[in-house]
Design a protein around this motif. Structure first.
Motif, short mmCIF file in Angstrom:
data_model
loop_
_atom_site.label_atom_id
_atom_site.label_comp_id
_atom_site.label_asym_id
_atom_site.label_seq_id
_atom_site.Cartn_x
_atom_site.Cartn_y
_atom_site.Cartn_z
N GLN A 103 0.88 0.17 5.97
CA GLN A 103 2.17 0.50 5.64
C GLN A 103 2.88 -0.90 5.42
O GLN A 103 3.65 -0.86 4.51
CB GLN A 103 2.70 1.13 6.97
CG GLN A 103 4.30 1.63 6.69
CD GLN A 103 4.65 2.36 7.82
OE1 GLN A 103 5.04 1.60 8.85
NE2 GLN A 103 4.97 3.82 7.85
N ARG A 106 1.24 -1.79 1.77
CA ARG A 106 1.29 -0.81 0.72
C ARG A 106 2.42 0.36 0.55
O ARG A 106 2.43 1.21 -0.41
CB ARG A 106 -0.16 -0.21 0.44
CG ARG A 106 -1.19 -1.25 0.43
CD ARG A 106 -2.63 -0.66 0.03
NE ARG A 106 -2.82 -0.06 -1.27
CZ ARG A 106 -4.13 0.47 -1.50
NH1 ARG A 106 -5.00 -0.18 -0.93
NH2 ARG A 106 -4.13 1.07 -2.64
N GLU A 108 4.72 3.21 3.26
CA GLU A 108 4.55 4.34 3.96
C GLU A 108 4.02 5.74 3.19
O GLU A 108 3.25 6.57 3.74
CB GLU A 108 5.36 4.77 4.78
CG GLU A 108 6.82 5.46 4.34
CD GLU A 108 7.99 5.35 5.22
OE1 GLU A 108 8.79 6.39 4.89
OE2 GLU A 108 8.12 4.64 6.25
N GLU A 109 4.28 5.69 1.85
CA GLU A 109 3.95 6.83 1.27
C GLU A 109 2.65 6.66 0.52
O GLU A 109 1.85 7.41 -0.08
CB GLU A 109 5.04 7.17 -0.06
CG GLU A 109 6.26 7.31 0.50
CD GLU A 109 6.41 8.58 0.90
OE1 GLU A 109 5.66 9.44 0.77
OE2 GLU A 109 7.28 8.61 2.26
N ASP A 110 1.77 5.54 0.79
CA ASP A 110 0.44 5.19 0.17
C ASP A 110 -0.61 5.99 0.86
O ASP A 110 -0.56 6.27 1.96
CB ASP A 110 0.11 3.82 0.42
CG ASP A 110 -1.21 3.45 -0.46
OD1 ASP A 110 -1.20 3.21 -1.47
OD2 ASP A 110 -2.26 3.24 0.45
N ILE A 111 -1.50 6.59 -0.01
CA ILE A 111 -2.46 7.35 0.30
C ILE A 111 -3.38 6.82 1.58
O ILE A 111 -3.85 7.45 2.40
CB ILE A 111 -3.43 8.02 -0.86
CG1 ILE A 111 -4.35 9.18 -0.26
CG2 ILE A 111 -4.19 6.87 -1.30
CD1 ILE A 111 -3.41 10.59 0.00
N MET A 112 -3.61 5.59 1.42
CA MET A 112 -4.55 4.71 2.28
C MET A 112 -3.77 4.80 3.84
O MET A 112 -4.43 5.09 5.01
CB MET A 112 -4.84 3.46 2.12
CG MET A 112 -5.83 3.43 0.92
SD MET A 112 -7.72 3.74 1.48
CE MET A 112 -7.71 2.00 2.50
N THR A 113 -2.46 4.62 3.69
CA THR A 113 -1.66 4.49 4.87
C THR A 113 -1.59 5.81 5.71
O THR A 113 -1.92 6.20 6.96
CB THR A 113 -0.02 3.99 4.51
OG1 THR A 113 -0.14 2.85 4.08
CG2 THR A 113 0.64 3.90 6.01
N ILE A 114 -1.21 6.97 4.95
CA ILE A 114 -1.67 8.43 5.55
C ILE A 114 -2.67 8.52 5.92
O ILE A 114 -2.92 8.95 7.11
CB ILE A 114 -0.70 9.21 4.57
CG1 ILE A 114 0.50 9.11 4.19
CG2 ILE A 114 -1.11 10.71 4.99
CD1 ILE A 114 1.13 9.80 3.07
N GLY A 115 -3.82 8.18 5.21
CA GLY A 115 -5.17 8.59 5.69
C GLY A 115 -5.45 7.86 7.05
O GLY A 115 -6.14 8.57 7.77
N GLY A 158 6.04 15.64 6.87
CA GLY A 158 5.85 14.11 6.59
C GLY A 158 5.85 12.85 7.45
O GLY A 158 5.88 11.71 7.04
N TRP A 160 3.82 11.30 9.46
CA TRP A 160 2.50 11.07 9.94
C TRP A 160 2.37 9.93 10.95
O TRP A 160 1.57 10.03 11.90
CB TRP A 160 1.72 10.62 8.53
CG TRP A 160 1.52 11.63 7.59
CD1 TRP A 160 2.19 11.74 6.42
CD2 TRP A 160 0.92 12.66 7.76
NE1 TRP A 160 2.21 13.10 5.81
CE2 TRP A 160 1.09 13.53 6.44
CE3 TRP A 160 -0.02 13.25 8.52
CZ2 TRP A 160 0.37 14.67 5.90
CZ3 TRP A 160 -0.91 14.37 8.13
CH2 TRP A 160 -0.63 15.16 6.80
#
Length: 702
Positions: A103, A106, A108-115, A158, A160
């Motif tokens: 986070q 990149r 907090e909306e980044d796909i890797m962060t959420i993943g 959202g 996460w």
């Protein structure tokens, strides 16, 4: 069809609400008529036809393992870091940290962060979700159901990062709660482990004896148990050979060893300290005193105290109310101010903070800990209801003989113009032919003074009056003053001395030699050394003595102990009537007696407390509380423990409600977060459990 009743021991029973759900699942099995889970003792009693596999399936949601109650299962203590749920929590924490690192790199909306946060949620929450979804399908709402709704809701809107942290924190709180309950159950497990599982016995085979080591379950009555110095005695029995000091602290709470010789009774779980003993087994392993104590303690821990019944009723309505509040928080404010996402999030947080875990566990964990501690101290409390009620008692009635007194008459005075030792020797020579308790007291006094026994001749007993014999050529008469005064002259001064002794509650034995009065011996049942201190330490408003003794004796002893009331010349039915009268006048009354001839009064009192429960079936059966070591000093400890338990239960309920109320009030300004919610719930539960564990430290005299 015969209905079997079976007890099973449970492992991994993690929380009070899980216990309730597990009980409900077992009751739902068609072949089961009834089931009762004992959360404190980790046991279930099932009435019906059922297998261990079926019970384990009913408890699969909590990973419950089941074993037969009779079999000794050595519970392997799994280290904290090796438990599956704790490993998953650790992995979840790792992904939470990686999520925060990603986070910061990149966003907090980044796909890797959420993943990474999603992986943390799945790994840490797999157990929660399994149970939560199953409960949702059945419309059953417990903590895991509420958590599942909250985490799904947080993911939908959202949040996460919050959902991942909440899953981790919940896993930590579950692990800590399980650890704490395990500590609370240790007291009963220590009791169960007191008696060794195997023993060396000597069994006859024809004309010879063979020694063998057997599990205690296989030892038969009349087997000869061989107990070496330093070994624990495995079974109840009678000593048939040897002499030793035995430490009975495990049963009676008294650390001073008791000398045992041929004919003496010994108990399973006690420690043989010095000599070798051979013991004839008198009871099967399931009937030993320690087995009875363990069973009664477990039954006591299962019995719901009044405050627990109140909390259970409260929780029944509390959970639906919290769900309604959560729904209203999520829907009503945004209708007026908008910002649906924020208020749905607030509603989810209310769901988490409102979980009744801390409330549900507030009473049982305190009761379980207190009763287990008392058992280790030599006090058997047969239920949470008795433990609670004792704390409200202001009136205690005591039997006299054997409770406030030693129960054994002893020589207190020898009044004579001659040598005391000479008179005692001559009287003892006459009395040693008699089995009367007063005669035994005189002979005992002779031995305590280490005086030589004289041999009597021509002994004659005079029924209801006394006895006489020829001792060293002189006729010695021993008996009541009235009889002796009919034989020889007794001066006025001696009559006054006798009256003084009688007003002090002493029995008087008069003595004449040939045709001359030579003196009197005063005999009394000795007051226990600790009685006065115990009565002062009780801090109750009213203490009553109930005794079958004559008034002078009763009043003299009651006065010396500063008791507020005394009732003398009572038969067992009179004691019963006295207890009923005290209950009418004062309300709740406790009665302390020996558990045998005081049984009716003990049963009628609000709390019956029996002295000397070790090996006394009547005391174990009749009384609500048994002082196992015949030790009156345990009474102030038990009352103090009861009051401390009541205080801790009140503190627990207050802590749980105040913490939740504070968290819920944060909804008004919109400050409540899932983090705060889980901390409020986890904090309240842990606070309650650790506060209750203070009862493990309560000791005699505190």
């Amino acid at each position: 069809m015969t209905t079997s009743k079976q007890e099973y021991r449970l492992q991994n029973l993690s929380c009070a609400s899980c216990a309730a759900k597990f009980e409900k699942n077992v009751k739902a099995i068609p072949s089961v008529q009834d089931a009762q889970v004992n959360f404190g003792a980790s046991k279930i009693t099932v009435v019906g036809d059922i297998s261990v596999t079926q019970i384990e399936e009913a408890g699969a949601f909590d990973g419950i393992k089941v074993s037969q109650s009779q079999t000794r299962t050595l519970e392997k203590s799994t280290p904290f870091y090796q438990k599956k749920e704790n490993i998953l929590a650790g992995i979840s924490l790792l992904f939470v940290i990686l999520g925060y690192v990603m986070q910061s790199l990149r966003g907090e909306e980044d796909i890797m962060t959420i993943g990474l946060f999603v992986i943390a949620i799945i790994v840490g929450g797999v157990g929660i979700f399994k149970t939560g979804f199953r409960n949702l399908a059945r419309l059953e709402f417990d903590m895991k159901t509420l958590m599942t709704i909250a985490i799904i809701g947080a993911a939908i809107i959202g949040e996460w990062e919050e959902a991942a942290v909440v899953v981790f924190l919940f896993a930590v709180s579950e692990a800590l709660e399980a650890y704490s309950m395990d500590k609370a159950r240790q007291s009963i497990r220590q009791l169960m482990d007191i008696a060794p599982p195997t023993a060396t016995i000597k069994r006859a085979h024809g004309e010879h004896y063979h020694e063998m080591e057997l599990p205690t379950e296989e030892i038969q009555i009349d087997d000869i148990l061989i107990v070496k110095p330093g070994q624990k005695i495995a079974m109840d029995g009678i000593v048939v050979s040897g002499l030793s000091a035995v430490n009975q602290a495990a049963i009676t709470g008294e650390s001073i060893p008791v000398n045992k010789t041929i004919g003496d009774e010994v108990y399973a779980g006690t420690l043989n300290e010095e000599g070798a003993l051979e013991v004839r087994v008198t009871k099967h392993v399931e009937d030993t005193t320690i087995a009875k104590i363990v069973h009664l303690v477990e039954e006591a821990q299962a019995e719901k105290a009044p405050s627990q019944q109140f909390v259970d009723r409260f929780a029944k309505y509390y959970t639906p109310a919290i769900m309604l509040v959560a729904l209203l928080v999520a829907i009503v404010p945004p209708l007026f101010v908008g910002d649906w996402q924020h208020w749905i999030y607030q509603g989810l947080a209310v769901l988490v903070v409102g979980c009744p875990c801390a409330l549900v566990v507030s009473t049982p964990v305190a009761i379980v800990t207190a009763i287990g501690n008392a058992a280790r101290q030599g006090v058997l409390i047969k239920g949470g209801i008795h433990l609670e009620q004792l704390g409200h008692i202001d009136v205690i009635a005591f039997d006299k003989t054997g409770t406030l007194t030693e129960g054994q008459p002893a020589v207190t005075d020898i009044i004579t113009a001659l040598s005391e030792d000479e008179v005692l020797q001559q009287v003892a020579a006459v009395e040693k032919q008699s089995q009367h308790p007063l005669a035994k007291a005189i002979v005992k006094a002779l031995h305590e003074r280490e005086l030589l026994e004289l041999t009597p001749t021509d002994f004659q007993s005079v029924t209801g009056k006394g006895a006489y014999a020829v001792v060293e050529g002189q006729t010695i008469y021993v008996g009541s003053l009235k009889w002796i005064a009919s034989l020889v002259a007794v001066d006025d001064e001696m009559q006054e001395q006798v009256q003084l002794l009688q007003t002090q509650g002493k029995t008087v034995v008069a003595v004449a030699r040939n045709d001359q009065f030579i003196g009197v011996i005063g005999i009394a049942d000795q007051v226990r050394q600790e009685s006065k201190h115990v009565l002062q330490s009780l801090k109750v408003k009213h203490t009553v003595m109930l005794t079958g003794d004559a008034q002078p004796t009763a009043y003299a002893i009651a006065k010396s102990l500063n008791m507020t009331d005394v009732r003398a010349n009572l038969l067992p039915q009179d004691k019963l009537a006295a207890i009923k009268e005290l209950r009418t006048t004062f309300g709740a009354v406790a009665m302390v007696g020996d558990g045998v001839n005081d049984a009716p009064a003990l049963a009628t009192a609000n709390i019956g407390i029996a002295m000397g429960g070790a090996g006394t079936d009547a005391a174990l059966e009749t009384a609500d509380i048994a002082l196992m070591g015949d030790d009156l000093t345990k009474l102030p400890y038990t009352m103090a423990l009861s009051r401390k338990t009541l205080t801790i239960i009140k503190e627990n309920i207050t802590f749980a409600l105040i913490l939740k109320l504070i968290a819920l009030l944060l909804v008004i300004p919109g400050w409540l977060t899932l983090w705060i919610a889980i901390f409020a719930d986890m904090g309240a539960t842990l606070l309650v459990v650790f506060n209750s564990l203070r009862l493990m430290k309560a000791r005699n005299g505190e």
